[in-house]
Scaffold this active site. Structure first.
Site, PDB file in Angstrom:
ATOM      1  N   GLN B 203     -49.497 -87.792  76.482  1.00 40.11           N
ATOM      2  CA  GLN B 203     -48.634 -86.609  76.562  1.00 40.11           C
ATOM      3  C   GLN B 203     -47.408 -86.871  75.717  1.00 40.11           C
ATOM      4  OE1 GLN B 203     -49.732 -83.796  78.830  1.00 40.11           O
ATOM      5  NE2 GLN B 203     -51.539 -84.963  78.187  1.00 40.11           N
ATOM      6  N   ARG B 223     -44.156 -84.132  81.622  1.00 39.35           N
ATOM      7  CA  ARG B 223     -43.858 -83.961  80.194  1.00 39.35           C
ATOM      8  C   ARG B 223     -44.963 -83.122  79.544  1.00 39.35           C
ATOM      9  NH1 ARG B 223     -42.363 -87.788  77.172  1.00 39.35           N
ATOM     10  NH2 ARG B 223     -41.391 -88.965  78.830  1.00 39.35           N
ATOM     11  N   ALA B 244     -46.302 -78.503  86.105  1.00 39.95           N
ATOM     12  CA  ALA B 244     -47.223 -79.203  85.209  1.00 39.95           C
ATOM     13  C   ALA B 244     -46.747 -79.149  83.753  1.00 39.95           C
ATOM     14  CB  ALA B 244     -48.611 -78.594  85.343  1.00 39.95           C
ATOM     15  N   HIS B 245     -47.503 -79.788  82.892  1.00 42.26           N
ATOM     16  CA  HIS B 245     -47.095 -79.891  81.493  1.00 42.26           C
ATOM     17  C   HIS B 245     -47.036 -78.524  80.808  1.00 42.26           C
ATOM     18  CE1 HIS B 245     -51.525 -81.211  80.472  1.00 42.26           C
ATOM     19  NE2 HIS B 245     -51.504 -80.136  81.204  1.00 42.26           N
ATOM     20  N   ASN B 246     -45.999 -78.374  79.985  1.00 43.25           N
ATOM     21  CA  ASN B 246     -45.819 -77.185  79.143  1.00 43.25           C
ATOM     22  C   ASN B 246     -45.462 -75.917  79.903  1.00 43.25           C
ATOM     23  OD1 ASN B 246     -48.167 -78.933  77.542  1.00 43.25           O
ATOM     24  ND2 ASN B 246     -46.456 -78.225  76.316  1.00 43.25           N
TER      25      ASN B 246
END
Lengths: 334, 334, 334
Positions: B203, B223, B244-246
């Site tokens: 990530q 991240r 969560a990511h993004n």
């Protein structure tokens, strides 16, 4: 990427500085197309290089190097390792430790077996009789109780707790604050008054994690009551997941965040468990089951397939009426 | 309180020792009335002083000082700062550090930029190249990886983890065990057998927290995969939340405890997210949306308003019948 | 086991090395039968000894010592303490501390009152003015803020956080990463624009845990806003539970993992709360209520009994149709 997997598309040479999405990529980026639906984005990408399947090679813009691979998504996954800075960071955190990989503040128990190239970070504590295999990296402020076994190449992030006698396979990855091997929630009622209280059932089993298991941040995996809690090889678990005592998870299963699995439940191999799903205790889910997010799994599942429950979001005014009608569903028919 | 906001009501003088609720307050307490429904409680309160709106000033008992303010609730909120003992406590935890705000056991990386009046507690570790602005207070046992930037006046509680390269704005508050910047849950399947396993997708994005963001205890913000996970200014997040990511969260949004937000979902500005709600990945929630507790948000929402789902609690015997009828809803009509 | 509770069944003598389940037990194991449904397993067990009720004594195989007890489950619970290795482990973690139970790296505040036989592990920090009673065991890397009171015999696992002024009764058990006394989630809106932000309401109450309270790993119990958050005696709480500010839980209540309880809600005595249930704020649940797993409790409950909600898992194809019909339930009848 596997050998033979890659073919350069054009006679271009590019200096690549990072990976970027199709829309964001510039001439110094490499990108990938994992979904044929994005073909139009491929044609307009500014990327210097693109990982593409053979079927889309012709659609690459002429200014991009097309790198033909069987699975662009898998190739992207492998490529990320080249751009991961953490390895470099870890080497510089403790620049004075050139002759030792163990931080001087780490507290080591007696009778440890430490493999080659084991790193242990600042203010970590390792209990007696632990066996830590080659290349294991234990970050700072970790707590490992006695008699723990950790297989080679495993990564233990800061603030992780591992209870006594637990066993981790090879290449296990525990993210920050993971807690492995706390007591399962076992109590026997002492009587019917509120001051009678509960008799604690000491949890005598262990947690066994297979090879290549990944455990997310704040995820809890409790030790078994008498037997062990067992997580198979290649199981990947996201953040804030609760895995109760004596649960068994089959190899290759993926579990998204916020899932709760009650005691003694068994989940098969290659299952996909959506986020915030809940599993009752003492049930069995067979191999190759997909559970969509927020599903309430109250009974065993014996057939592979996709399973769901839960009510979709709706405007509050509709829901208030639905709420009344849901209750009617429970009333005896007159 | 803002200047001009306060008018003393009567010609009384009181010594105030604490804030208390309308029912509990005694002559040495100050209280407030935030809801006109409690008017009767106002009339019988024993409080020495009361924060009231002008409309209720006449209802104050004669033994209480009426302090007229535009918003008694906001005035109460501001007043709490005067009674917060933590500041004093922090100064006395390390009484020997009169000539230094950095505890001698804190481990500092190379090339740090530390502002004025930065405090760092015992057994904390700060990685290389971090930039810590004026007045930041990092409590004990914190782990900050390399290249992190923390804006002025931020407060980092014990046992917090901040991953490499993350950026925190000004006056950010992270409660105990918050974990910012762990890896997102990204894996590519390597094949269809259970021993084929998963290819980890490193990530490469960061977490960016805006100014005045508050993050609860045990909350995880992962991240991004390629781009960053971004939390806007003035976003407040309760405990045990998974982001969560993004994910992107717009300014001013409030998120209650136990919420899970899956990858790449975007939530607008000034939203109110009820506890234990869940959001599917890759959806968009527009500005000014309220989601009630335990709602299952499976699709994008394009209109401001209040949205809900979930079934109300009912006696178990009714629910068992409803349970059967719910299933019927899924059967094709004959 | 209580005196008089045990009667040996046969004239056999066995050397017992561990406790095992009926199916797994061998001649060197002791087992128990808690459920008459397993009578057939009793008849075929290989166990060297069995805890049985008088009614089943005759069904024990002749090679097993039958130990007759009133409640085999309760007897098993008590027996687990004999096989729990942790006590021994703790004594050997710090073998050099023969003349002190306080690890030399522990940081102690001023004006502490430490009882007899208090243990404090490595890299823990205790704030000023704390009162730690006899026999309390604080493991490594714990953070206890000033003015905390901990009753005798309590066990505090690694990575626990206890906020200032909190009070723990006798024999309280906090598992790893429990966080007691973080700020409740209290903010007043400052205005309607997204940059207006939120006015933090400092949380001036405490957390009070009664005697024999057990708190799971990663469970959060927030401090009250003005009054205290209060957990009664003998309350047992599993992992990853959120208990918001000003919640009150009555004596003897059990709360399974992943439950969320919003602010100011009161739960009675001897309640059983199933995993992943959610409770709205400001409601009251009376004594002796059982809530099944994943129930959405949106209103007060005034009658003892069993309560439920939630939709059962079904094949995804059925659920998709049900999904449409659920929405219809919210539409006005034409």
């Amino acid at each position: 990427m596997d050998q033979g997997d890659v073919q350069t598309g054009q006679n271009l040479q590019k200096q690549i500085s990072k990976i970027a999405a199709l829309d964001d990529a510039t001439d110094s980026d490499i990108t990938f197309i994992a979904n044929p639906l994005f073909e139009s984005k491929l044609q307009t990408t500014g990327a210097g290089a693109v990982l593409v399947p053979a079927s889309l090679q012709e659609k690459c813009p002429s200014h991009s190097v097309a790198i033909v691979v069987k699975s662009p998504y898998a190739a992207y996954a492998k490529l990320t390792a080249l751009f991961e800075p953490t390895q470099a960071y870890h080497q510089t955190v403790n620049p004075n430790l050139s002759d030792s990989l163990i931080h001087p503040t780490a507290i080591l128990g007696n009778n440890l077996q430490l493999g080659d190239n084991v790193r242990i970070g600042a203010y970590s504590q390792i209990g007696d009789n632990c066996v830590i295999a080659d290349g294991v990296k234990i970050d700072a402020q970790v707590n490992i109780q006695p008699n723990v076994v950790i297989g080679e190449g495993s990564l233990i992030a800061p603030h992780v707790y591992i209870g006594h006698d637990c066993v981790l396979g090879k290449h296990v990855s525990l993210h920050s604050h993971a807690s492995i091997g706390n007591d399962g929630f076992g109590f026997a009622p002492r009587g019917s008054t509120d001051e009678a209280g509960w008799q604690k059932i000491h949890q005598l089993g262990r947690v066994i994690l297979g090879d290549y298991v990944s455990v997310g941040s704040h995820t809890c995996i409790d030790r078994g009551a008498l037997n062990d809690t067992v997580i198979g090889n290649h199981v990947i678990i996201d953040n804030l997941v609760q895995i109760a005592h004596n649960v068994k998870i089959g190899a290759g299963t993926a579990i998204a965040a916020c899932v709760g699995i009650a005691g003694s439940t068994e989940i098969g191999k290659r299952c996909m468990i959506g986020g915030a799903s809940g599993f009752a205790g003492h049930i069995k889910i067979c191999d190759d089951v997909t559970i969509t997010g927020m599903t309430m799994v109250t009974k065993s599942i014996h057939q592979p397939g996709v399973y769901s429950s839960g009510m979709p979001v709706m405007p509050n005014s509709l829901w208030k009426r639905a709420y009344i009608n849901f209750k009617q569903l429970g009333k005896p028919k007159s």
